[in-house]
Design a protein around this motif. Structure first.
Motif, short mmCIF file in Angstrom:
data_model
loop_
_atom_site.label_atom_id
_atom_site.label_comp_id
_atom_site.label_asym_id
_atom_site.label_seq_id
_atom_site.Cartn_x
_atom_site.Cartn_y
_atom_site.Cartn_z
N SER A 42 10.72 6.28 1.37
CA SER A 42 9.94 7.40 1.91
C SER A 42 9.42 7.13 3.31
O SER A 42 8.97 8.04 3.99
CB SER A 42 8.79 7.75 0.97
OG SER A 42 9.31 8.33 -0.21
N ARG A 43 9.48 5.90 3.75
CA ARG A 43 9.13 5.60 5.15
C ARG A 43 10.27 5.96 6.09
O ARG A 43 10.07 6.04 7.29
CB ARG A 43 8.77 4.12 5.30
CG ARG A 43 7.46 3.78 4.62
CD ARG A 43 7.11 2.33 4.82
NE ARG A 43 5.87 2.01 4.18
CZ ARG A 43 4.68 2.04 4.77
NH1 ARG A 43 4.58 2.38 6.03
NH2 ARG A 43 3.59 1.72 4.11
N LEU A 62 8.05 -0.21 -4.79
CA LEU A 62 8.47 -0.67 -3.47
C LEU A 62 9.70 0.10 -2.99
O LEU A 62 9.75 0.55 -1.85
CB LEU A 62 8.76 -2.18 -3.49
CG LEU A 62 9.27 -2.78 -2.17
CD1 LEU A 62 8.21 -2.67 -1.08
CD2 LEU A 62 9.65 -4.24 -2.38
N VAL A 63 10.69 0.26 -3.86
CA VAL A 63 11.89 1.02 -3.49
C VAL A 63 11.52 2.44 -3.08
O VAL A 63 11.93 2.93 -2.03
CB VAL A 63 12.91 1.03 -4.64
CG1 VAL A 63 14.01 2.05 -4.41
CG2 VAL A 63 13.50 -0.35 -4.85
N ARG A 64 10.72 3.10 -3.90
CA ARG A 64 10.37 4.49 -3.64
C ARG A 64 9.54 4.66 -2.37
O ARG A 64 9.79 5.54 -1.56
CB ARG A 64 9.62 5.07 -4.84
CG ARG A 64 10.50 5.26 -6.05
CD ARG A 64 9.72 5.67 -7.29
NE ARG A 64 10.62 6.13 -8.32
CZ ARG A 64 11.19 7.32 -8.35
NH1 ARG A 64 10.95 8.19 -7.39
NH2 ARG A 64 12.01 7.65 -9.32
N THR A 65 8.53 3.83 -2.20
CA THR A 65 7.66 3.97 -1.02
C THR A 65 8.38 3.55 0.25
O THR A 65 8.17 4.14 1.31
CB THR A 65 6.34 3.18 -1.18
OG1 THR A 65 6.62 1.81 -1.45
CG2 THR A 65 5.50 3.77 -2.31
N SER A 73 0.84 -1.19 0.00
CA SER A 73 0.00 0.00 0.00
C SER A 73 0.87 1.24 0.00
O SER A 73 1.92 1.26 0.63
CB SER A 73 -0.89 -0.01 1.25
OG SER A 73 -1.55 1.21 1.38
N LEU A 74 0.42 2.26 -0.70
CA LEU A 74 1.18 3.50 -0.71
C LEU A 74 1.06 4.22 0.62
O LEU A 74 1.98 4.90 1.04
CB LEU A 74 0.69 4.40 -1.84
CG LEU A 74 0.93 3.88 -3.24
CD1 LEU A 74 0.33 4.82 -4.26
CD2 LEU A 74 2.39 3.69 -3.51
N ARG A 84 4.00 7.20 6.35
CA ARG A 84 5.26 6.76 5.77
C ARG A 84 6.46 7.28 6.55
O ARG A 84 7.58 6.94 6.27
CB ARG A 84 5.36 7.24 4.33
CG ARG A 84 4.38 6.56 3.41
CD ARG A 84 4.74 6.80 1.98
NE ARG A 84 4.77 8.19 1.62
CZ ARG A 84 3.78 8.83 1.00
NH1 ARG A 84 2.68 8.20 0.71
NH2 ARG A 84 3.90 10.09 0.68
N ARG A 85 6.25 8.14 7.51
CA ARG A 85 7.36 8.77 8.22
C ARG A 85 7.63 8.08 9.55
O ARG A 85 6.79 7.39 10.09
CB ARG A 85 7.04 10.25 8.50
CG ARG A 85 6.68 11.04 7.28
CD ARG A 85 7.88 11.23 6.36
NE ARG A 85 7.53 12.10 5.28
CZ ARG A 85 7.25 11.70 4.06
NH1 ARG A 85 7.29 10.46 3.75
NH2 ARG A 85 6.94 12.55 3.13
N GLY A 86 8.82 8.29 10.06
CA GLY A 86 9.11 7.92 11.42
C GLY A 86 9.87 6.63 11.64
O GLY A 86 10.21 6.32 12.76
N ARG A 87 10.14 5.87 10.62
CA ARG A 87 10.93 4.67 10.83
C ARG A 87 12.38 5.09 11.03
O ARG A 87 12.88 5.97 10.36
CB ARG A 87 10.82 3.74 9.64
CG ARG A 87 9.40 3.29 9.37
CD ARG A 87 9.40 1.82 9.05
NE ARG A 87 8.11 1.39 8.62
CZ ARG A 87 7.26 0.75 9.42
NH1 ARG A 87 7.57 0.49 10.65
NH2 ARG A 87 6.09 0.37 8.96
N ILE A 88 13.03 4.44 11.98
CA ILE A 88 14.42 4.78 12.27
C ILE A 88 15.28 3.53 12.11
O ILE A 88 15.01 2.50 12.72
CB ILE A 88 14.56 5.33 13.70
CG1 ILE A 88 13.72 6.60 13.85
CG2 ILE A 88 16.02 5.60 14.03
CD1 ILE A 88 13.64 7.11 15.26
N ALA A 89 16.28 3.64 11.27
CA ALA A 89 17.21 2.53 11.08
C ALA A 89 18.28 2.61 12.16
O ALA A 89 18.81 3.68 12.44
CB ALA A 89 17.84 2.61 9.70
N THR A 90 18.58 1.50 12.78
CA THR A 90 19.63 1.43 13.79
C THR A 90 20.51 0.23 13.48
O THR A 90 20.09 -0.69 12.76
CB THR A 90 19.05 1.28 15.21
OG1 THR A 90 18.40 0.02 15.31
CG2 THR A 90 18.06 2.39 15.53
N PRO A 91 21.72 0.19 14.06
CA PRO A 91 22.59 -0.97 13.80
C PRO A 91 22.00 -2.29 14.27
O PRO A 91 22.36 -3.34 13.76
CB PRO A 91 23.86 -0.63 14.60
CG PRO A 91 23.83 0.85 14.75
CD PRO A 91 22.38 1.23 14.82
#
Length: 86
Positions: free
Chosen positions: A74-75, A68-71, A2-3, A9-16
């Motif tokens: 954007s998350r 998928l890559v673009r959406t 889903s788009l 789509r905001r707020g995901r945080i990548a961590t180690p």
């Protein structure tokens, strides 16, 4: 896949210590409205490449993969899916 809304789509945080895995079963996506929304996300170069695929399955895989890559990106960043430049 889903788009979603821009705020969802905001707020995901990548961590180690955290890994997200995103996938799409492109063969299962048949909703023409959703596929049209995916196509709207493509850049001109991506559209041109999309049109060069001979087989419908390859075109569908390309379309869903690019969406998928673009959406997904954007998350993690405050960039709209159609604004990414590769």
């Amino acid at each position: 896949m889903s788009l979603g809304s821009p705020s969802s789509r905001r707020g995901r945080i990548a961590t180690p210590m955290h890994i997200d895995i995103w996938l799409a079963h492109y063969n299962d996506i048949r909703d023409t409205r959703l596929l049209a929304r995916f196509a709207d996300l493509l850049s001109d170069d991506e559209r041109e490449r999309h049109e060069r695929f001979h087989f419908a399955d390859d075109r569908l895989r390309h379309l869903v993969t690019r969406a998928l890559v673009r959406t997904t990106l954007s998350r993690y960043a405050p960039v709209e899916p159609d604004a990414w430049s590769f």
